[in-house]
Each structure stands twice: as structure tokens, then as C-alpha cells.
Scaffold this motif. Sequence first.
Motif, mmCIF file in Angstrom:
data_model
loop_
_atom_site.group_PDB
_atom_site.id
_atom_site.type_symbol
_atom_site.label_atom_id
_atom_site.label_comp_id
_atom_site.label_asym_id
_atom_site.label_seq_id
_atom_site.Cartn_x
_atom_site.Cartn_y
_atom_site.Cartn_z
ATOM 1 N N MET A 1 52.686 2.644 58.207
ATOM 2 C CA MET A 1 52.852 2.720 56.568
ATOM 3 C C MET A 1 51.231 2.756 56.358
ATOM 4 O O MET A 1 50.532 2.297 57.176
ATOM 5 N N ASP A 2 50.976 3.329 55.111
ATOM 6 C CA ASP A 2 49.752 3.363 54.448
ATOM 7 C C ASP A 2 49.780 2.868 52.924
ATOM 8 O O ASP A 2 50.673 2.613 52.781
ATOM 9 N N GLU A 3 48.575 2.965 52.437
ATOM 10 C CA GLU A 3 48.621 2.551 51.048
ATOM 11 C C GLU A 3 47.926 3.845 50.314
ATOM 12 O O GLU A 3 46.679 4.050 50.269
ATOM 13 N N PRO A 4 48.746 4.580 49.680
ATOM 14 C CA PRO A 4 50.183 4.932 49.771
ATOM 15 C C PRO A 4 50.627 5.757 50.898
ATOM 16 O O PRO A 4 49.696 6.332 51.357
ATOM 17 N N GLY A 5 51.629 5.672 51.199
ATOM 18 C CA GLY A 5 52.391 6.517 51.946
ATOM 19 C C GLY A 5 52.745 6.211 53.340
ATOM 20 O O GLY A 5 52.561 4.925 53.663
ATOM 21 N N GLU A 6 53.196 7.233 54.201
ATOM 22 C CA GLU A 6 53.881 6.757 55.206
ATOM 23 C C GLU A 6 53.945 7.833 56.282
ATOM 24 O O GLU A 6 54.077 9.032 56.096
ATOM 25 N N ILE A 7 53.690 7.826 57.694
ATOM 26 C CA ILE A 7 53.779 8.610 58.370
ATOM 27 C C ILE A 7 54.998 8.303 59.715
ATOM 28 O O ILE A 7 55.032 7.248 60.093
ATOM 29 N N TRP B 1 54.278 13.210 57.201
ATOM 30 C CA TRP B 1 53.876 12.770 56.118
ATOM 31 C C TRP B 1 54.629 12.704 54.908
ATOM 32 O O TRP B 1 55.125 13.445 54.403
ATOM 33 N N PHE B 2 55.015 11.240 54.300
ATOM 34 C CA PHE B 2 55.666 11.241 52.985
ATOM 35 C C PHE B 2 54.384 10.340 52.165
ATOM 36 O O PHE B 2 53.768 9.463 52.581
#
Length: 104
Positions: A1-7, A24-25
Motif C-alpha cells: 500500500m502507498d499513500e494513495p494507491g496500492e500495488i 497499480w491501483f
Amino acid sequence: MDEPGEIQLIFTRTSIGLDYELRWFDDWNSWGMHPDGLFEIVHRGQTTVPILCEEVRKELEALLEQYGEEGYNEKWVEAEFPMELLRDLQTNRMVEQGGEGLFA
């Protein structure tokens, strides 16, 4: 998870090994905050179960060396260090089982 997003790393078994792709979302799909079908494929390829098992083993050993089991558990609060998985990878048991423990 990332800020924002997700792989997400997705594996698909084939007759000769594994296909994989990195998706990648734009938001957190795994928490239901983004549609399943709306992603960008940022990388794809092929590998084998033994190669995947070896790479996962090396990364788990590096995490254990860097943080220790307790430090890992403090940093990644949602999940404890996967010690049993590491032991299976170190003894080659995971490869003998066709990587079954890696694909939940």
C-alpha cells in the motif's frame, strides 16, 4: 500500500511455471476503496516456483537480519514475521510442495 494507491503482485500457475504481473491501483483496492478491474499493469513476466521460493527466502532473511523478529512485528503491526514459512523455504520444503504455502 502507498499513500494513495496500492500495488499488487499477482501470480498465475501455468504448465511450465508462473506468470506474474504487478498491478497499480490509484487507491486501496484490498480494502475495497477502489474497483477490482480498474488498474494499470506496470510489469509482467514469467518465473518458476524454485526461483520464486529462493527470492522470497532471501528477502525474508534480509528482513530478519535488519529488524529481528520483534522489530519486524513492531514495524508491520498487521502481521507477525512468517518464521514457519522461512523455515520451509530454508529446508527446501516449500519447493518440494510446489510453493503451495506461498499461494493462499
